[in-house]
Design an enzyme around this catalytic site. Structure first.
Site, mmCIF file in Angstrom:
data_model
loop_
_atom_site.group_PDB
_atom_site.id
_atom_site.type_symbol
_atom_site.label_atom_id
_atom_site.label_comp_id
_atom_site.label_asym_id
_atom_site.label_seq_id
_atom_site.Cartn_x
_atom_site.Cartn_y
_atom_site.Cartn_z
ATOM 1 N N LYS A 204 0.837 3.905 7.223
ATOM 2 C CA LYS A 204 0.734 5.213 6.209
ATOM 3 C C LYS A 204 0.554 6.837 6.489
ATOM 4 O O LYS A 204 1.406 6.725 7.222
ATOM 5 C CB LYS A 204 -0.972 4.801 6.498
ATOM 6 C CG LYS A 204 -2.210 3.159 6.065
ATOM 7 C CD LYS A 204 -1.837 3.332 4.737
ATOM 8 C CE LYS A 204 -3.130 1.699 4.840
ATOM 9 N NZ LYS A 204 -2.628 0.828 5.428
ATOM 10 N N SER B 198 0.606 -1.320 -0.029
ATOM 11 C CA SER B 198 0.115 0.133 -0.349
ATOM 12 C C SER B 198 1.219 1.374 -0.555
ATOM 13 O O SER B 198 0.259 2.743 -0.625
ATOM 14 C CB SER B 198 -1.200 -0.063 1.335
ATOM 15 O OG SER B 198 0.083 0.409 2.682
#
Length: 231
Positions: free
Chosen positions: A186, A149
């Site tokens: 993230k 990701s």
């Protein structure tokens, strides 16, 4: 907001100092021993007062879930960053061992750059890095990345990220966060009453955490470097 007594302020300062030094809050017993409060009931009375006055949030199920509020950070001198703080509890941290110009970074398991997975808190390996790159900060540890990701930021599956343990993050920082007891990597963005954890892979959706769910969300540290083995 009600004013604090001297004793309540002392308890609040101790909790904040322990979080700053260790990365996680003290237990009720540790507070009592450090401040010479003879009974756990006495400590609990102070904690209840701090919570009632708006200086502390806590989860009665977890002994270490003691989180100073933004108002507490203002009283303790951290008001400038208070609005950008996600509650923080325990994070793995092992001291660095200087070796000339090299420091040893402990690798403490794995973390997801994809769907959140639980990070295993054990030393799997160490890597030596020139202190010029990361300094000699004793609150840096490594995690092995799984998932893709964060490929837009050059963080690939199998990479090792270097993480600086700290209590806050700025908008746009790449962080390791614990969300519902699972760890993920993230970028973080603070958006009013919610926090957005944004992947850099356009095929993946962000994770949103609202203020009411902050109790189950915590920043474990900010990513300060990436290590990749070649060959």
């Amino acid at each position: 907001m009600d004013a604090l007594t001297d004793r309540q302020l002392e308890v609040l300062r101790f909790i904040a100092r322990q979080i700053e030094d260790n990365g996680y809050p003290p237990t009720i017993r540790e507070i009592g021993e450090a401040l010479d409060i003879r009974s756990t009931n006495g400590v609990n009375d102070h904690l209840k007062a701090l919570e009632r006055k708006g200086f502390l949030t806590r989860d009665p199920v977890k002994s270490r879930a003691l989180i100073p509020t933004p108002q507490a950070r203002e009283v303790l001198g951290g008001g400038a960053r208070a609005s950008n703080v996600v509650p923080f509890t325990r994070t793995p941290a092992v001291g660095l061992k200087p070796a000339g110009r090299l420091v040893e970074i402990p690798i403490l398991g794995r973390v997801a750059a994809g769907q959140p997975i639980l990070a295993q808190e054990r030393v799997e390996d160490t890597v030596q890095v020139d202190s010029f790159l990361l300094g000699t900060n004793k609150k840096v540890y490594g995690l092995r990345v799984q998932g893709d990701s964060m490929i837009g930021d050059g963080i690939l599956p199998g990479d090792y990220i270097f993480v600086k343990k700290q209590l806050h993050a700025e908008d746009g920082d790449i962080v390791v966060a614990m969300i519902d007891e699972e760890a993920t990597v993230k970028r973080v963005y603070f958006e009013g009453d919610r926090v957005r954890f944004q992947p850099s892979n356009p095929r993946m959706a962000p994770i949103y955490v609202r203020g009411s769910d902050f109790r189950t969300t915590m920043i474990l540290g900010v990513v300060v470097g990436v290590y990749r083995k070649l060959g």
